[in-house]
Design an enzyme around this catalytic site. Structure first.
Site, short mmCIF file in Angstrom:
data_model
loop_
_atom_site.label_atom_id
_atom_site.label_comp_id
_atom_site.label_asym_id
_atom_site.label_seq_id
_atom_site.Cartn_x
_atom_site.Cartn_y
_atom_site.Cartn_z
N LYS A 176 0.85 -1.20 0.00
CA LYS A 176 0.00 0.00 0.00
C LYS A 176 0.88 1.24 0.00
O LYS A 176 1.53 1.56 1.00
CB LYS A 176 -0.90 0.05 1.24
CG LYS A 176 -1.92 1.17 1.12
CD LYS A 176 -2.50 1.60 2.44
CE LYS A 176 -1.80 2.81 3.01
NZ LYS A 176 -1.88 4.04 2.23
N GLU A 251 9.92 1.71 10.15
CA GLU A 251 10.92 2.75 9.86
C GLU A 251 10.20 4.06 10.07
O GLU A 251 9.34 4.43 9.27
CB GLU A 251 11.41 2.57 8.42
CG GLU A 251 12.85 3.00 8.26
CD GLU A 251 12.96 4.47 7.92
OE1 GLU A 251 12.95 5.29 8.86
OE2 GLU A 251 13.04 4.78 6.73
N CYS A 285 13.35 11.07 6.52
CA CYS A 285 13.29 10.55 7.89
C CYS A 285 14.61 10.76 8.61
O CYS A 285 14.65 11.02 9.80
CB CYS A 285 12.89 9.09 7.89
SG CYS A 285 13.93 8.08 6.84
N GLU A 386 9.80 16.33 15.15
CA GLU A 386 10.13 16.20 13.73
C GLU A 386 9.24 17.15 12.92
O GLU A 386 8.01 17.08 13.00
CB GLU A 386 9.88 14.76 13.27
CG GLU A 386 10.27 14.54 11.83
CD GLU A 386 10.12 13.09 11.38
OE1 GLU A 386 9.07 12.49 11.66
OE2 GLU A 386 11.05 12.57 10.74
O1 TXE Z 1 2.43 9.95 7.34
P1 TXE Z 1 1.73 8.68 7.94
P2 TXE Z 1 1.81 11.38 7.08
C1 TXE Z 1 6.28 11.77 9.49
C2 TXE Z 1 6.44 13.24 9.28
C3 TXE Z 1 5.10 13.68 8.84
C4 TXE Z 1 4.24 12.79 9.67
C5 TXE Z 1 2.88 12.55 9.13
O2 TXE Z 1 6.77 13.86 10.49
O3 TXE Z 1 4.85 15.02 9.09
O4 TXE Z 1 4.92 11.57 9.70
O5 TXE Z 1 2.95 12.23 7.76
C6 TXE Z 1 -0.39 4.94 6.34
N1 TXE Z 1 -2.96 2.34 9.95
N2 TXE Z 1 6.71 10.96 8.38
O6 TXE Z 1 0.56 11.67 7.77
O7 TXE Z 1 0.35 8.99 8.36
C7 TXE Z 1 -0.54 6.03 5.31
O8 TXE Z 1 -1.64 5.78 4.48
C8 TXE Z 1 -2.25 1.88 8.91
C9 TXE Z 1 7.98 10.35 8.53
O9 TXE Z 1 1.76 11.55 5.65
O10 TXE Z 1 2.67 8.08 8.88
C10 TXE Z 1 0.77 5.94 4.58
O11 TXE Z 1 0.74 4.89 3.63
N3 TXE Z 1 -1.62 2.69 8.03
C11 TXE Z 1 8.21 9.27 7.53
C12 TXE Z 1 1.76 5.59 5.70
O12 TXE Z 1 0.96 5.05 6.74
C13 TXE Z 1 -1.70 4.02 8.23
C14 TXE Z 1 7.64 9.45 6.19
C15 TXE Z 1 2.53 6.79 6.25
O13 TXE Z 1 1.62 7.78 6.61
C16 TXE Z 1 -2.44 4.54 9.31
C17 TXE Z 1 6.34 10.08 6.20
C18 TXE Z 1 -3.07 3.64 10.19
N4 TXE Z 1 -3.78 4.06 11.25
C19 TXE Z 1 5.95 10.82 7.27
N5 TXE Z 1 -2.34 5.90 9.26
C20 TXE Z 1 9.62 8.74 7.48
N6 TXE Z 1 10.07 8.16 8.57
O14 TXE Z 1 10.28 8.80 6.48
C21 TXE Z 1 -1.60 6.19 8.18
N7 TXE Z 1 -1.22 5.06 7.55
#
Ligand code: TXE
Length: 491
Positions: A176, A251, A285, A386
Site C-alpha cells: 500500500k 521505519e 526521515c 520532527e
Molecule cells: O504519514 P503517515 P503522514 C512523518 C512526518 C510527517 C508525519 C505525518 O513527520 O509530518 O509523519 O505524515 C499509512 N494504519 N513521516 O501523515 O500517516 C498512510 O496511508 C495503517 C515520517 O503523511 O505516517 C501511509 O501509507 N496505516 C516518515 C503511511 O501510513 C496508516 C515518512 C505513512 O503515513 C495509518 C512520512 C493507520 N492508522 C511521514 N495511518 C519517514 N520516517 O520517512 C496512516 N497510515
C-alpha cells in the site's frame, strides 16, 4: 489529461470495489494529474487472500532460489528500461528535484540486483550442540504474506526497499503506497507483473491508511507488516498487528543531530549541513534537522550556512537546475509553516527563510523557504519534534561531552553525523550517540549494503543490507540425530 489508475489484485488490474477514486495532485501547481482507485477494506482483503493462495496453495513459497533471482533481475531490467519515465513521474507526483528522482531510480535498480545476488548466498548457519551425535543447522524461510505500508517522501525507494528483499526471500506481498503518491508504485507493479511473477504473488492496493493500512495491519492472514511513516501511524499499526502477533518492521521518523567540531573541514561541514536538511525539502526521515556546532566556530558556521541557504534554487522539480521543490501537500506545508511560527513564538531567531514562497508562477505550489533557526534551546518544540520540512535548528556546544548530551537529548534515534578531522574523536563520539545510521565527515548517503533503521522511537528492525532480507524470513533450526535409538526416558 489525467489518467485513471487501477490496482493489481490477484493478477487483475481493478478499480476499487466501491468505484471510488482519489485525485492525485502535482504539488508544484496543485493540478490534478491522475485519479487513483480509493480502495476499501474489501479490496485489501481480496489482495491479502490472493497473496495467501499464492504463497500457501500455489507453490510460490517453495520457489527455488535461482528462479527468485531471475525474476528480480527481470524486474530490475524493466525498471532500467523505464527509468527516465519513472523518475519524471516521481517528480510530478512528489515535487522533488528530477536529479533526486533519477538517483532514487538508479539506487532502486542497484537494490534489486543486490537482493537478487543475495538470494543464493548462505543465510543460515551450522552449530555444535552438547550431543556429538546431533548435527544442527538453521535455515531461513519466507515469513509468508507480507503487508507493506509506505510513505510519500521516497515512494520508489521505500517501495523497492521492501519489495526486493521480501520477494528475494520468497514471500508474497500486498503493498500500500501513501495515498498522496501512488503513481510510481503503480508503474512498478506493472513491471513486476511483466517480469512474470505468478498470479497473486504481488498485489497493490491504493487507498487511505486508516482503512487499507489498518486492514493490512490487523488481518490474521498477514504474517508480517513492514511500515514506513510517522511515529503516530506506526503506533496504530503496532497495536493493530498485535492481534496475531505479526512480525513487524517499522521505519519511523527522527530528529537527527549533526555534530560539527571546530577542527572539521569547514567547507565540507557547511556543505553537508545543507545537504543533510534541505535534500528532498527536508522531507527525509534521517534529515539532520539539528545542527550542533562547537562554540568557537558557531558564528562563522551560521553565517556560511545562511549565505549558502539563500542561494538554493527552488522551483519546478522538472527544471534540471532546481535543487528544491515544493512540499508534498498544502496540509503538510501549513504544518511546517506552523512550526516556523511556533519557533519564533518560542523565542528562537530566524536567521533566514521562514515564509511560504509565493512568486509569479509558484502561487499554487506548496513551497516553503529553506529556514535556519539560531538562538534555540533544547526544550523548544522546534528542537524536539520532527518538522519534516526545510527547517534546521542550530545549537552550540563546548567539548565532546556536551555534544553527545545534546545529540542524545531526543526520543528518536534514527541517524547522526559527526564532522571532525580527528578521527579518534569522531569515532569516540559517534559510538556514544544512540542512533542506527551514522556518518563521519559525511551526511546522507544511503548504501544498499548497509542496515538502515533506528534506535528508540525511530523504529524496529532494519531495511537494506543482509538484515533487510533477514527481516523477511523466519529462522528454523533443524537438528538431525545420527544415533537413532529409543531414549528410554519413561521406561
Ligand atoms: O504519514 P503517515 P503522514 C512523518 C512526518 C510527517 C508525519 C505525518 O513527520 O509530518 O509523519 O505524515 C499509512 N494504519 N513521516 O501523515 O500517516 C498512510 O496511508 C495503517 C515520517 O503523511 O505516517 C501511509 O501509507 N496505516 C516518515 C503511511 O501510513 C496508516 C515518512 C505513512 O503515513 C495509518 C512520512 C493507520 N492508522 C511521514 N495511518 C519517514 N520516517 O520517512 C496512516 N497510515
Amino acid at each position: 489529461m489525467t489518467t485513471q489508475e487501477k490496482m493489481l489484485i490477484g493478477g487483475r488490474w481493478v478499480d476499487a470495489a466501491s468505484g471510488e477514486t482519489q485525485a492525485i495532485i502535482n504539488p508544484f501547481d496543485a493540478s490534478v494529474i491522475a485519479q487513483a482507485a480509493k480502495a476499501g477494506a474489501e479490496d485489501a482483503n481480496q489482495a491479502i487472500a490472493a497473496a495467501k493462495r499464492a504463497f500457501y496453495e500455489n507453490g510460490w513459497g517453495e520457489t527455488a532460489a535461482p528462479e527468485r533471482a531471475r525474476l528480480l533481475n527481470a524486474f530490475a531490467g524493466l525498471m532500467e528500461k523505464g527509468a527516465e519515465e519513472l523518475a519524471r513521474l516521481e517528480t510530478l507526483n512528489t515535487g522533488k528535484a528530477l536529479i533526486e528522482s533519477q538517483c532514487d531510480v538508479a539506487d532502486s535498480i542497484a537494490c534489486l540486483h543486490y537482493y537478487a545476488g543475495l538470494v543464493n548466498k548462505p543465510l543460515g548457519h551450522t552449530y555444535s550442540v552438547s550431543d556429538p551425535a546431533v548435527c544442527g543447522f538453521s535455515v531461513r524461510e519466507p515469513v509468508g504474506v507480507c503487508g507493506m505500508i509506505s510513505a510519500w517522501n521516497f515512494p520508489i525507494s521505500l517501495a523497492v526497499w521492501k519489495i526486493a528483499p521480501a520477494l528475494a526471500a520468497g514471500n508474497s506481498i500486498v503493498f500500500k503506497p501513501a495515498e498522496l503518491t501512488p503513481l510510481s508504485a503503480i508503474r512498478i507493479f506493472e513491471m513486476l507483473e511483466k517480469a512474470g511473477y505468478p498470479v497473486g504473488v504481488v498485489n497493490l492496493v491504493t487507498g487511505p491508511g486508516r482503512v487499507v493500512g489498518q486492514t493490512i495491519a490487523e488481518s490474521e492472514d498477514v504474517d508480517k507488516v513492514a511500515f514506513t511513516g510517522g511515529i503516530d501511524a506506526g503506533r496504530h499499526v503496532m497495536r493493530a498487528a498485535a492481534g496475531n502477533m505479526k512480525n513487524i518492521s517499522m521505519e519511523l521518523g527522527g530528529k537527527s543531530p549533526n555534530i560539527i567540531f571546530a577542527d572539521a573541514d569547514f567547507d565540507a561541514a557547511v556543505d553537508y549541513g545543507l545537504f543533510g536538511i534541505f535534500y528532498n525539502q527536508g522531507e527525509v526521515c534521517s534529515a539532520a534537522s539539528r545542527l550542533i556546532v562547537e562554540n568557537s566556530i558557531y558564528d562563522r558556521y551560521l553565517e556560511a550556512l545562511v549565505a549558502k541557504t539563500k542561494k538554493i534554487k527552488i522551483g519546478n522539480g522538472l527544471d534540471p537546475d532546481v535543487r528544491m521543490g515544493p512540499l508534498i501537500s498544502e496540509e503538510h506545508m501549513n504544518n511546517v509553516l506552523g512550526y516556523i511560527e511556533l519557533g519564533v513564538r518560542e523565542g528562537a531567531t530566524l536567521a533566514c527563510g521562514g515564509k511560504r514562497v509565493v512568486k509569479p508562477g509558484y502561487e499554487k505550489g506548496f513551497f516553503v523557504e529553506p529556514t535556519v533557526f539560531t538562538d534555540t534551546r533544547p526544550d523548544m518544540r522546534i528542537v524536539r519534534e520532527e518538522i519534516f520540512g526545510p527547517v534546521v535548528t542550530l545549537q552550540r556546544f563546548d567539548g565532546e561531552e556536551e555534544a553527545v548530551r545534546l545529540a542524545n537529548d531526543t526520543s528518536c534515534g534514527l541517524a547522526a553525523g559527526v564532522f571532525s578531522s580527528n578521527i579518534s574523536k569522531a569515532i569516540r563520539v559517534i559510538r556514544k550517540v544512540r542512533a542506527g545510521i551514522t556518518w563521519i565527515n559525511s551526511y546522507g548517503p544511503v548504501y544498499n549494503e548497509a542496515p538502515w533503521g533506528g534506535y528508540r522511537q525511530s523504529g524496529i528492525g532494519r531495511e537494506l543490507g543482509i538484515s533487510g532480507i533477514e527481516d523477511y524470513t523466519e529462522v528454523k533450526q533443524i537438528n538431525i540425530n545420527t544415533n537413532v535409538a529409543p531414549t528410554g526416558w519413561f521406561d
